[in-house]
Design an enzyme around this catalytic site. Structure first.
Site, PDB file in Angstrom:
ATOM      1  N   GLU A  37       0.745  -1.090   0.231  1.00 45.79           N
ATOM      2  CA  GLU A  37       0.019   0.099  -0.038  1.00 45.79           C
ATOM      3  C   GLU A  37       0.942   1.151  -0.128  1.00 45.79           C
ATOM      4  O   GLU A  37       1.873   1.388   0.863  1.00 45.79           O
ATOM      5  CB  GLU A  37      -0.918   0.172   1.014  1.00 45.79           C
ATOM      6  CG  GLU A  37      -1.931   1.285   1.172  1.00 45.79           C
ATOM      7  CD  GLU A  37      -2.678   1.164   2.460  1.00 45.79           C
ATOM      8  OE1 GLU A  37      -3.591   2.173   2.299  1.00 45.79           O
ATOM      9  OE2 GLU A  37      -2.567   0.608   3.444  1.00 45.79           O
ATOM     10  N   ARG A 263       6.407 -12.932   9.717  1.00 48.95           N
ATOM     11  CA  ARG A 263       7.062 -11.853   9.427  1.00 48.95           C
ATOM     12  C   ARG A 263       8.342 -11.859   9.906  1.00 48.95           C
ATOM     13  O   ARG A 263       8.846 -12.489  10.763  1.00 48.95           O
ATOM     14  CB  ARG A 263       6.181 -10.728   9.906  1.00 48.95           C
ATOM     15  CG  ARG A 263       6.005 -10.484  11.512  1.00 48.95           C
ATOM     16  CD  ARG A 263       5.054  -9.329  11.867  1.00 48.95           C
ATOM     17  NE  ARG A 263       5.747  -8.111  11.395  1.00 48.95           N
ATOM     18  CZ  ARG A 263       5.083  -6.821  11.372  1.00 48.95           C
ATOM     19  NH1 ARG A 263       3.852  -6.647  11.864  1.00 48.95           N
ATOM     20  NH2 ARG A 263       5.697  -5.788  11.290  1.00 48.95           N
ATOM     21  N   LYS A 273       4.756   1.216  10.247  1.00 44.89           N
ATOM     22  CA  LYS A 273       4.665   2.388   9.352  1.00 44.89           C
ATOM     23  C   LYS A 273       4.103   3.390   9.947  1.00 44.89           C
ATOM     24  O   LYS A 273       4.448   4.745   9.958  1.00 44.89           O
ATOM     25  CB  LYS A 273       3.822   1.906   8.169  1.00 44.89           C
ATOM     26  CG  LYS A 273       4.337   1.320   7.050  1.00 44.89           C
ATOM     27  CD  LYS A 273       3.484   1.308   5.891  1.00 44.89           C
ATOM     28  CE  LYS A 273       4.205   0.715   4.655  1.00 44.89           C
ATOM     29  NZ  LYS A 273       3.220   0.709   3.603  1.00 44.89           N
TER      30      LYS A 273
END
Length: 573
Positions: A37, A263, A273
């Site tokens: 994104e 992850r 983020k």
């Protein structure tokens, strides 16, 4: 560079699935995708995803798409799009065909939303966001059906059309999938699939007043692109049932399948983020590319190599189990990638002047006293030592190092009261070899009014240029730089941005108080003159100090600026 998978096949559960699918001819060719994104800069966690998705395509002769899941115009910017494309290229990968955007599919996604309404699988909800949240329930309590859940298909179509045409304000109406408000999986409790947003989009402009939610757009975008293996991190595991529900309800014959892997978690590294953006917005760092930032842009400016990052991801591997990787492994991979490729140079970070009192006399007979293998030239009272730039790669050529009457050594290489095991200069140990040149003997140290050593007086042994002295053992070797020909340089020494082992635990409003005060230390150094010609982004091993890079923004021939990439050994505590 030693690579863990060199001459061997990579093995993990995802690759095992791909091999089985290909062996059974489930697919003629695999297609993966990297779907960021564009709401920030990519970080270390994304490196693992990039290496995995593009790596799978490369290993199995497949394709990998770069697709921006740009469904939220309030957080996305073209700057992020451009930077992400550059990051993927810098890491050494290329995508199949043109860059793709979820926004390119908005018209089709809208039509499929109408299909869901017509099938009775979606409805427009006019509850407030607070009511929707309250009626959703929690993990111990089932949700409550919306009073709008059983509205007729015709009325839902009309309301959805009004949403599309801007007749509702933000928060007044949403389109929800009709699944099960009592499901133990919160993601299946009639999730929102469209919301009203009166915001321009960086790709579609003012075309739309409604935008699809990520969880709706993502699986359908995968299906449009014929993705065979949709690989994502474990936090999306609970989203997979909705992923499957969407593609099944739309009616794809060969729907994509989602696979989740653990992850990348590295101690002392922050990968939120939202928090990284807060650091930038509050000017706690100099920007997204601050070398202390775990962003690809920051790591690139720090001097990390694409090869080192890929090697790190290979060493970490791919698994289903969450864990934390030690930061030292990242440094090991970066150091390993630089060992044979970085040219050598000398730099003195904390200069201490030495005056060589017998310099003029000692260099007179240099040609007769030195070893034949030692290359020198004597010009205008300066002895130029000709050394290879990189002993691992002779094609890099040579560099000329000026040796002069006054030189600088590092202050740490002389101690009046040395600790045990100290093998450098002191009043008790007066002899040492200067790197690439002579044995030096200190005769006198000069101190200021505070007792700090400010200068040394010394002599050199003319017979020891490239030769070991007879009858005595010299304990150590130190680096140096000519005082008259050396170049002043700003050297930035970096440590981790946070001392806390798990920065994820730091509250977003408390980031400023948790920053490591030693995360950036700037010193005024002296470097050998060859470094004045260094190109931006060029990496070096400063002998005995570590690996450094000419800063890609601030370095110039007028002002040398170097960033420490990593030490020669694991110095992280």
């Amino acid at each position: 560079m030693t690579h863990p998978t060199e001459n061997s096949e990579k093995n993990d559960f995802i690759r095992a699935i791909v091999r089985e699918d290909l062996a059974e001819q489930k697919y003629q060719q695999i297609v993966t995708r990297f779907p960021p994104e564009p709401n920030g800069y990519l970080h270390l966690g994304h490196v693992k995803s990039i290496c995995l998705n593009f790596g799978l395509a490369n290993e199995f002769n497949g394709l990998c798409n770069l697709r921006f899941d740009d469904t939220n115009p309030s957080a996305e910017e073209q700057e992020y799009v451009d930077n992400i494309k550059g990051d993927v290229k810098w890491l050494g990968f290329d995508w199949s065909g043109d860059v793709r955007y979820a926004s390119s599919y908005f018209e089709q996604l809208y039509r499929w939303a109408i299909q869901l309404i017509e099938q009775g699988d979606a409805y427009v909800d006019l509850q407030t966001p607070e009511q929707i949240r309250e009626n959703r329930g929690n993990f111990g309590q089932a949700g409550k059906n919306s009073p709008y859940r059983d509205t007729s298909v015709a009325e839902n179509l009309q309301r959805f059309d009004e949403m599309k045409n801007g007749k509702f304000q933000e928060g007044e109406a949403v389109l929800r999938a009709k699944i099960d408000m009592a499901s133990p999986n919160m993601n299946l409790r009639d999730p929102v699939i469209y919301r009203v947003m009166h915001k321009a989009h960086h790709q579609t402009g003012d075309t739309w007043y409604i935008y699809p939610m990520y969880d709706y757009a993502h699986p359908l975008s995968d299906a449009i692109e014929n993705i065979t293996h949709s690989v994502c991190t474990l936090e999306f595991e609970d989203h997979r049932p909705f992923y499957d529900w969407v593609v099944e309800k739309i009616g794809f014959e060969k729907p994509p399948h989602q696979y989740e892997f653990a992850r990348l978690n590295v101690n002392h590294i922050l990968t939120s983020k939202r928090k990284l953006k807060k650091l930038v917005e509050d000017k706690l760092v100099t920007g997204w590319d601050d070398p202390r930032m775990p962003t690809i842009a920051g790591m690139r400016r720090r001097g990390y190599t694409p090869e080192g990052l890929q090697d790190f991801c290979d060493r970490v591997g791919v698994s289903k189990a969450d864990g934390v990787v030690d930061f030292g492994l990242l440094e090991f991979s970066i150091r390993n990638s630089l060992e044979d490729t970085a040219n050598r140079a000398m730099a003195v970070l904390n200069p201490l002047k030495i005056t060589i009192t017998n310099f003029d006399e000692a260099i007179k007979d240099v040609e007769t006293l030195k070893k034949p293998t030692v290359k020198t030239k004597l010009e205008n009272g300066v002895l130029w030592l000709i050394q290879s730039k990189n002993s691992h790669d002779e094609s890099q050529g040579v560099r000329d190092i000026p040796f002069t009457k006054q030189i600088f050594i590092d202050k740490s290489d002389f101690a009046i009261n040395p600790p045990d095991g100290y093998k450098r200069l002191s009043p008790q140990n007066t002899e040492i070899r200067l790197r690439n040149s002579y044995i030096l003997k200190v005769a006198e140290h000069i101190t200021d009014e505070n007792g700090e050593v400010v200068e040394l007086k010394a002599t050199i042994d003319p017979k020891t240029l490239g030769n070991n002295p007879e009858g005595r053992k010299v304990k150590g070797v130190i680096h140096w730089v000519s005082a008259s020909h050396g170049v002043p340089a700003e050297v930035r020494l970096y440590e981790q941005l946070f001392t806390q082992e798990d920065p994820a635990k730091i509250d977003i409003d408390n980031l400023a108080n948790e920053i490591n005060p030693n995360s950036l230390v700037v010193v005024n150094a002296m470097v050998e003159p060859s470094l004045a010609k260094a190109e931006k982004g060029e990496r070096f091993q400063f002998e005995r100090e570590g690996f450094f890079v000419a800063d890609e923004k601030d370095h110039s021939t007028e002002k040398a600026v170097f960033n420490r990439i990593v030490g020669l050994k694991d110095g992280f505590k």
